[in-house]
Design a protein around this motif. Structure first.
Motif, short mmCIF file in Angstrom:
data_model
loop_
_atom_site.label_atom_id
_atom_site.label_comp_id
_atom_site.label_asym_id
_atom_site.label_seq_id
_atom_site.Cartn_x
_atom_site.Cartn_y
_atom_site.Cartn_z
N GLU A 163 0.86 -1.22 -0.21
CA GLU A 163 -0.04 0.00 0.09
C GLU A 163 0.90 1.32 -0.10
OE1 GLU A 163 -3.00 2.82 0.06
OE2 GLU A 163 -3.07 0.50 -0.54
N LYS A 166 2.27 1.66 -3.30
CA LYS A 166 1.19 2.17 -4.37
C LYS A 166 1.13 3.86 -4.30
CE LYS A 166 -3.52 1.56 -6.12
NZ LYS A 166 -3.67 2.86 -6.33
N ARG A 167 1.08 4.20 -2.81
CA ARG A 167 1.07 5.69 -2.60
C ARG A 167 2.21 6.50 -3.41
NH1 ARG A 167 0.65 6.89 3.69
NH2 ARG A 167 0.85 9.02 2.98
N ASP A 170 1.28 6.34 -7.03
CA ASP A 170 0.21 7.26 -7.28
C ASP A 170 0.69 8.71 -7.13
OD1 ASP A 170 -1.29 5.23 -7.67
OD2 ASP A 170 -2.40 5.35 -5.78
N VAL A 194 1.99 -6.93 -6.20
CA VAL A 194 2.14 -5.39 -6.51
C VAL A 194 1.25 -5.32 -7.79
CG1 VAL A 194 3.80 -3.73 -7.50
CG2 VAL A 194 4.37 -5.29 -5.56
N ARG A 195 1.24 -5.88 -8.95
CA ARG A 195 0.31 -5.76 -10.09
C ARG A 195 -1.33 -5.84 -9.70
NH1 ARG A 195 4.16 -2.95 -11.79
NH2 ARG A 195 5.81 -3.72 -12.95
N ALA A 197 -2.56 -5.00 -6.96
CA ALA A 197 -2.78 -3.80 -6.25
C ALA A 197 -2.97 -2.65 -7.06
CB ALA A 197 -1.77 -3.37 -4.98
N ILE A 199 -0.58 -1.32 -9.14
CA ILE A 199 0.74 -0.68 -9.37
C ILE A 199 1.34 -1.09 -10.64
CG2 ILE A 199 2.87 -0.28 -8.29
CD1 ILE A 199 1.83 -1.05 -5.64
#
Length: 300
Positions: A163, A166-167, A170, A194-195, A197, A199
């Motif tokens: 997470e 991802k932040r 993003d 990861v994918r 999620a 990302i």
């Protein structure tokens, strides 16, 4: 090695990590290493930056020399621990003025060292995701961040770790460079998560050619990396045989990269430890082709 036998040459990209020298002797070693490795024509190189900016002056000096005296695209690490946003922005501006266009954005270790409780500076960026956003707010920088196939040692669990990644993605990160690892199956499982999620940025494996297995085990314990039992088996009996030990180390790293290439990975970030022979041996084992230096002797 199969890749060499197939004559596939440069079928993947590479980048190198260096650290700023702490003495005159280490300074000489760094630039001798750079002179020997630059003919591999990496996509970029990065220079590390200590927690709380503890190596900011040596890092700035090294980055300035990389940019002014070598043909190498150079990224500077940047941490936000122990600094206000204003102080961090001042460092960004300082690096920008010497030509830095690419940062490796990291939170940084707590001032008390690895394992010490981390407290964000009350006037600073709380984590690397916020630092990425801060970088994007002041310039159109290329940004790399960190990723941890075996989980950051301070993360609650792998889901929380992903997470955070991802932040960072993003907020504008262009790629993630992983902590070193040796279990490719574990990395592949991590990449799948990861994918899943959402990302999509490249996740570039960090490859650590093993200069000294005993020292690596101590370092790995602090950063959460796992040292598989097969490495003890591969290095057994070579403690007093440095040439044979170096040959095994080059084979281990080349085999890891070869396997990852077959799994579809296209880029690798090599931790050089400011030493050239082992890194070059790894790439030679893979049949990776050198290119003529763009500026022969520039780093000498």
């Amino acid at each position: 090695m199969a890749l060499k036998n197939e004559g596939r040459g440069r079928n993947f990209g590479i980048s190198f990590e260096f650290f700023p020298p702490k003495s005159e002797e280490m300074e000489g070693q760094l630039w001798d290493t750079v002179a020997k490795l630059q003919d591999w024509d990496p996509d970029f190189v990065s220079v590390t930056y200590g927690a709380g900016g503890t190596t900011k002056a040596p890092t700035l000096s090294a980055v300035t020399r990389f940019l002014s005296q070598t043909p190498l695209a150079t990224a500077s690490h940047l941490t936000c621990v122990g600094a206000t946003k204003e102080e961090t922005h001042q460092m960004i501006d300082t690096f920008r003025k010497v030509g830095v266009k690419h940062f490796v954005a990291l939170r940084g270790d707590a001032p008390g060292g690895v394992g010490a409780p981390y407290q964000p500076h009350p006037g600073g960026y709380a984590n690397a995701a916020e630092l990425v956003a801060g970088l994007k707010s002041v310039g159109d920088f290329e940004i790399s961040v960190s990723a941890y196939p075996e989980k950051h040692p301070e993360s609650r669990d792998t889901a929380a770790d992903i997470e955070m990644l991802k932040r960072k993605a993003d907020n504008g990160a262009d790629r993630a460079l992983t902590q070193f690892f040796f279990d490719n199956d574990n990395f592949e499982r991590y990449l799948e998560r990861v994918r899943a999620a959402g990302i999509s940025i490249p996740i570039v494996p960090g490859i650590m050619p093993i200069q000294n297995l005993t020292q690596l085990k101590r370092f790995a314990g602090a950063c959460g990396a796992v040292i598989p039992a097969f490495l003890d088996e591969r290095f057994a009996g070579f403690d007093d045989k440095p040439e044979d030990r170096a040959k095994v180390a080059a084979e281990v790293a080349a085999e890891q990269i070869e396997d990852l290439v077959r799994r579809g990975i296209g880029d690798f970030h090599l931790y050089t430890m400011n030493r050239a022979p082992l890194v070059s041996a790894v790439l030679d084992n893979l049949g990776y082709s050198r290119r003529a230096s763009k500026s022969a002797g520039a780093a000498a």
